[in-house]
Scaffold this motif. Structure first.
Motif, PDB file in Angstrom:
ATOM      1  N   PRO A  84     -13.106  -1.608  -4.643  1.00 35.54           N
ATOM      2  CA  PRO A  84     -11.852  -2.257  -5.018  1.00 35.54           C
ATOM      3  C   PRO A  84     -11.098  -1.509  -6.106  1.00 35.54           C
ATOM      4  CG  PRO A  84     -13.731  -3.449  -5.912  1.00 35.54           C
ATOM      5  CD  PRO A  84     -14.281  -2.388  -5.015  1.00 35.54           C
ATOM      6  N   HIS A  85      -9.911  -2.027  -6.396  1.00 36.83           N
ATOM      7  CA  HIS A  85      -8.915  -1.451  -7.294  1.00 36.83           C
ATOM      8  C   HIS A  85      -9.523  -0.964  -8.607  1.00 36.83           C
ATOM      9  CE1 HIS A  85      -5.727  -1.781 -10.415  1.00 36.83           C
ATOM     10  NE2 HIS A  85      -4.918  -1.366  -9.449  1.00 36.83           N
ATOM     11  N   SER A  86      -9.320   0.325  -8.891  1.00 37.42           N
ATOM     12  CA  SER A  86      -9.773   0.915 -10.151  1.00 37.42           C
ATOM     13  C   SER A  86      -9.261   2.345 -10.200  1.00 37.42           C
ATOM     14  CB  SER A  86     -11.304   0.930 -10.239  1.00 37.42           C
ATOM     15  OG  SER A  86     -11.754   1.557 -11.427  1.00 37.42           O
TER      16      SER A  86
ATOM     17  N   SER B 110      -3.039   2.863  -2.851  1.00 38.25           N
ATOM     18  CA  SER B 110      -2.553   2.490  -4.176  1.00 38.25           C
ATOM     19  C   SER B 110      -1.583   1.332  -4.052  1.00 38.25           C
ATOM     20  CB  SER B 110      -1.852   3.694  -4.819  1.00 38.25           C
ATOM     21  OG  SER B 110      -1.069   3.298  -5.916  1.00 38.25           O
ATOM     22  N   ASP B 111      -1.628   0.434  -5.022  1.00 34.12           N
ATOM     23  CA  ASP B 111      -0.686  -0.677  -5.074  1.00 34.12           C
ATOM     24  C   ASP B 111       0.611  -0.197  -5.708  1.00 34.12           C
ATOM     25  OD1 ASP B 111       0.698  -3.043  -5.294  1.00 34.12           O
ATOM     26  OD2 ASP B 111      -0.615  -3.945  -6.797  1.00 34.12           O
TER      27      ASP B 111
ATOM     28  N   SER C  39      -7.625   6.416   0.368  1.00 35.44           N
ATOM     29  CA  SER C  39      -7.189   5.907  -0.934  1.00 35.44           C
ATOM     30  C   SER C  39      -5.861   5.183  -0.767  1.00 35.44           C
ATOM     31  CB  SER C  39      -7.017   7.056  -1.936  1.00 35.44           C
ATOM     32  OG  SER C  39      -8.258   7.652  -2.210  1.00 35.44           O
TER      33      SER C  39
ATOM     34  N   TRP D  78       0.805  -1.213   0.000  1.00 39.03           N
ATOM     35  CA  TRP D  78       0.000   0.000   0.000  1.00 39.03           C
ATOM     36  C   TRP D  78       0.847   1.276   0.000  1.00 39.03           C
ATOM     37  CZ3 TRP D  78      -4.070  -1.528  -1.876  1.00 39.03           C
ATOM     38  CH2 TRP D  78      -4.915  -2.499  -1.343  1.00 39.03           C
TER      39      TRP D  78
ATOM     40  N   ALA E 127      -4.486   4.017 -10.075  1.00 33.62           N
ATOM     41  CA  ALA E 127      -5.616   3.208  -9.616  1.00 33.62           C
ATOM     42  C   ALA E 127      -5.512   3.013  -8.111  1.00 33.62           C
ATOM     43  CB  ALA E 127      -5.629   1.864 -10.332  1.00 33.62           C
ATOM     44  N   THR E 128      -6.668   3.047  -7.430  1.00 33.44           N
ATOM     45  CA  THR E 128      -6.679   2.949  -5.973  1.00 33.44           C
ATOM     46  C   THR E 128      -7.741   1.966  -5.499  1.00 33.44           C
ATOM     47  OG1 THR E 128      -8.261   4.771  -5.747  1.00 33.44           O
ATOM     48  CG2 THR E 128      -5.900   5.331  -5.673  1.00 33.44           C
ATOM     49  N   THR E 129      -7.588   1.554  -4.240  1.00 33.80           N
ATOM     50  CA  THR E 129      -8.636   0.884  -3.477  1.00 33.80           C
ATOM     51  C   THR E 129      -9.119   1.881  -2.430  1.00 33.80           C
ATOM     52  OG1 THR E 129      -7.697  -1.318  -3.789  1.00 33.80           O
ATOM     53  CG2 THR E 129      -9.147  -1.015  -1.891  1.00 33.80           C
TER      54      THR E 129
ATOM     55  N   GLU F 113       0.413   3.296  -8.114  1.00 35.57           N
ATOM     56  CA  GLU F 113      -0.403   3.470  -9.309  1.00 35.57           C
ATOM     57  C   GLU F 113      -1.439   4.575  -9.102  1.00 35.57           C
ATOM     58  OE1 GLU F 113      -0.651  -1.146 -10.948  1.00 35.57           O
ATOM     59  OE2 GLU F 113      -2.191  -0.384  -9.605  1.00 35.57           O
TER      60      GLU F 113
END
Length: 740
Positions: free
Chosen positions: A216-218, A189-190, A187, A169, A195-197, A193
């Motif tokens: 979820p992730h987007s 992010s992996d 928020s 994270w 894109a977040t969870t 990125e």
């Protein structure tokens, strides 16, 4: 409320940033007082007199097509091999270890300023240091924060969360529901990125809400309607993302519902860039939900959403929403606008729209002059707080409603410095600003905008010895006669014989202003060693308002590259740095700038740092989020624009017999905005041609290059080691070079 920047350089373009998130590249403002700016043809006519190279007769296929498989085993094997080769060169240099230690000490110093986030009557801050590598979200009272030693209490520990969940994270910010501001979406992010969870978090208890909202992730944008309802734009499945990879469908999600149960409330077009739900709230209790459709780069349509339907706001397409005050939307215009039955309002103006009286004429809050610009805007309970620049000199201003008009007052801040608005509280008249210069450590100031008065809260201790250094400002004449201002930071006792090791930096796009900032790493690793730093205010930026940006759009973009080359030649003419002692650096859109200058003018520099770049301009529209930048760069689908892109695209204009300096190319695997494929293709083409280069790809960090302070310090140490080797060490006989 928040809006994620989609631009190559990450600018929020005046819309509200994520609370506590690092969405926008941190660029602070002006320190020196420039000479009068000459209004050249670049303001009135963006035609360039530069002669472009002919379009290549054929564009060869990718050297290694499998490099486009970002996480593919073969591609990552190539990345690891390039990393190992380049790190062996740079990390074995005697300067590297010291540079890394110094950079890390500065990045993790407890003397850094804690930037405030006013929320729920308290002050929050996200903080990283050597003991909190991924960071902690912490809180204190405003009284404590304004004191000498704030009493911080940890609310969320990202390192502990990451260990507990065996995740990667990276914290990207908070999005809190009005008016209480205690129920928030965190928020995550992996690896950095875009894109977040999203997870619901209770600031009061310091816990994630059991059974609360989880998205979820987007790539997604979310606005709270109330404590139990969200407006959500995200990937809803097949056919809900635009060609740019952003959502164009907004749904209403109630507490307790699954994503599948969310009800669609708006659908934009798949060929538009995307749509974002936003909520603005003011201190008088008004809230307005807005769906912002990005029609094309810099072009927006704003619709007020209520459960009864949608209403299109009467605004020009090039305008940014800044906040809400007494149910009046505060808007920053990026084009001239002539409302029906009213006089024209010039581009760059700050205006207010009365939502209680939709047919009433907009009121002008501030209309900048030809050499002025509005940089930052925030709203307190009863005032508008802004930083305004006059010939690249910043000042803080407060605007108050005054009958049918607005009253302007300047804040009593130091002069000839950078001024940036950090935060404002819509539930009080409290605001925070920073002032800084190249050689002036950043200071944090608190403003009571109702009076208005300011007081200095604290200052960053000096991170390098600037006592023998000065800042100058000069102008260079570009290809069309426009005078381009630039700053030079140097030791007072330098010799103007062309031998000063000099690093030239610029950006040149998306209206992002390059305004001086205090950097301990720059000072310690470069200026302290006798290096010179140059910051160029080339066109494409916003230093002189929207027209300065517009002058370099699409097929007029060669003007931007001419501006940069003109500064380099002016440095040589003034005896500051000749080609053997000049290096250049830029990232993202600035990485494209570096690639163009590398291929068009290899004779002007001896070192080139190309960071997270765009380099394949004939294919950028199909790579990562590239389709969203057509308004800046043009499109290969338009013949005239394709011909221009072919002439300037760095990848297609590499030649095996080109006499290029050895560049340092840097990118990140997790960059889902520009993506690493640009840099990979460029390096692979150089490799196939037998041209020397250094390449490093960080496997984390997203478009901001570094998921934590250790990675940031490593990258800084690598870059300054490279610059030192190229520009400060005596020339040595050329040795056989290989890229394999």
């Amino acid at each position: 409320m928040r809006h994620q920047s989609r631009h190559a350089g990450g600018r929020c373009r005046g819309r509200a940033a994520w609370v506590g998130g690092a969405l926008c590249l941190a660029i602070t403002a002006a320190q020196a007082s420039p000479p009068p700016m000459q209004a050249g043809p670049g303001f009135a006519s963006p035609a360039s007199s530069a002669k472009l190279p002919e379009e290549p007769s054929a564009v060869p296929d990718d050297v290694h097509p499998w490099l486009s498989q970002i996480d593919g085993a073969r591609a990552m094997g190539w990345v690891r091999a390039q990393n190992a080769r380049s790190l062996k060169v740079l990390q074995s240099d005697p300067h590297y270890a010291g540079f890394y230690a110094q950079a890390l000490a500065i990045e993790q110093s407890h003397d850094r300023l804690a930037m405030p986030m006013p929320l729920a009557g308290a002050i929050f801050n996200f903080w990283r240091d050597k003991d909190h590598v991924r960071g902690i979200l912490r809180r204190t009272t405003q009284v404590s924060f304004l004191g000498s030693t704030p009493d911080w209490r940890t609310v969320l520990d990202l390192d502990a969360l990451t260990r507990r969940e065996h995740a990667n994270w990276v914290y990207e910010g908070l999005n809190c529901a009005e008016p209480g501001e205690t129920r928030c979406l965190v928020s995550l992010s992996d690896g950095g990125e875009d894109a977040t969870t999203e997870r619901e978090f209770d600031l009061a208890s310091g816990q994630f809400v059991k059974g609360g909202f989880t998205l979820p992730h987007s790539k997604q944008t979310i606005a709270w309607v109330d404590d139990d309802t969200l407006l959500v734009a995200r990937d809803w499945g097949a056919g809900t993302l635009t060609a740019s990879g952003y959502p164009f469908v907004v749904k209403l999600l109630h507490r307790g519902e699954s994503l599948a149960q969310a009800k669609e409330v708006y659908r934009a077009g798949p060929m538009q860039i995307g749509v974002d739900p936003l909520q603005f709230a003011d201190g008088q209790g008004h809230r307005v939900d807005i769906l912002m459709t990005e029609l094309a780069t810099f072009h927006y349509a704003y619709r007020v959403w209520t459960p009864q339907g949608l209403r299109l706001l009467d605004l020009p397409e090039q305008a940014d929403l800044e906040g809400l005050l007494d149910n009046r939307l505060i808007v920053h215009l990026n084009e001239d606008w002539a409302p029906k039955g009213a006089a024209k309002i010039g581009a760059g103006a700050l205006i207010a729209l009365d939502l209680d009286h939709p047919d009433a004429a907009a009121s002008v809050i501030f209309a900048p002059g030809p050499r002025q610009s509005v940089e930052d805007v925030a709203v307190t309970k009863s005032r508008v707080l802004a930083s305004v620049y006059d010939n690249v000199r910043g000042r803080g201003m407060v605007f108050a409603p005054d009958g049918a008009g607005w009253r302007a007052q300047s804040l009593d801040l130091p002069g000839n410095v950078a001024v940036n608005v950090v935060a404002a509280d819509t539930h009080s008249d409290s605001g925070f600003l920073t002032v800084a210069g190249f050689l002036t450590p950043t200071e944090l100031w608190h403003a009571d905008t109702a009076i208005p008065t300011v007081r200095k809260v604290r200052a960053l201790p000096a991170q390098f010895d600037a006592s023998g250094m000065v800042v100058d400002q000069y102008e260079a004449k570009s290809s069309d006669g426009t005078m381009i201002p630039y700053f030079v930071v140097h030791r007072r006792d330098w010799a103007k014989d062309g031998s000063n090791p000099t690093m030239l930096y610029a950006y040149g796009g998306f209206g992002v202003s390059m305004l001086p900032r205090y950097s301990g790493v720059l000072g310690k690793l470069w200026l302290d060693h006798g290096g010179v730093y140059v910051l160029a205010n080339i066109r494409g930026g916003g230093e002189f308002g929207p027209k300065w940006h517009d002058a370099g759009l699409k097929t007029h973009r060669q003007l931007i590259y001419d501006d940069f080359a003109a500064v380099a030649r002016d440095l040589a003419t003034r005896g500051i740095a000749d080609a053997a002692h000049l290096g250049i650096r830029g990232g993202s859109n600035g990485g494209l700038l570096m690639g163009v200058e590398f291929t068009q003018h290899p004779e002007l520099w001896h070192a080139v740092i190309i960071e997270v770049p765009l380099l394949d301009m004939l294919n950028f529209e199909t790579m990562s989020a590239g389709a969203s930048w057509v308004g800046e760069y043009g499109s290969v689908s338009v013949p005239e624009q394709r011909a221009f892109l072919a002439r300037i695209s760095p990848l297609q204009n590499l030649h095996a017999d080109g006499h290029y300096p050895e560049p340092f190319i840097f990118t990140t695997t997790k960059d889902d905005r520009v993506g690493p494929v640009h840099a990979r293709r460029f390096a692979a083409r150089m490799e196939a041609m037998g041209l020397p280069f250094l390449y490093y790809e960080e496997t984390e960090g997203g478009h901001h290059a570094g998921a934590n302070q250790r990675e940031v310090a490593e990258q800084e140490a690598l870059e300054y080691t490279y610059l030192t080797k190229k520009l400060m060490e005596p020339a040595k006989p050329a040795a056989p070079q290989t890229t394999r």
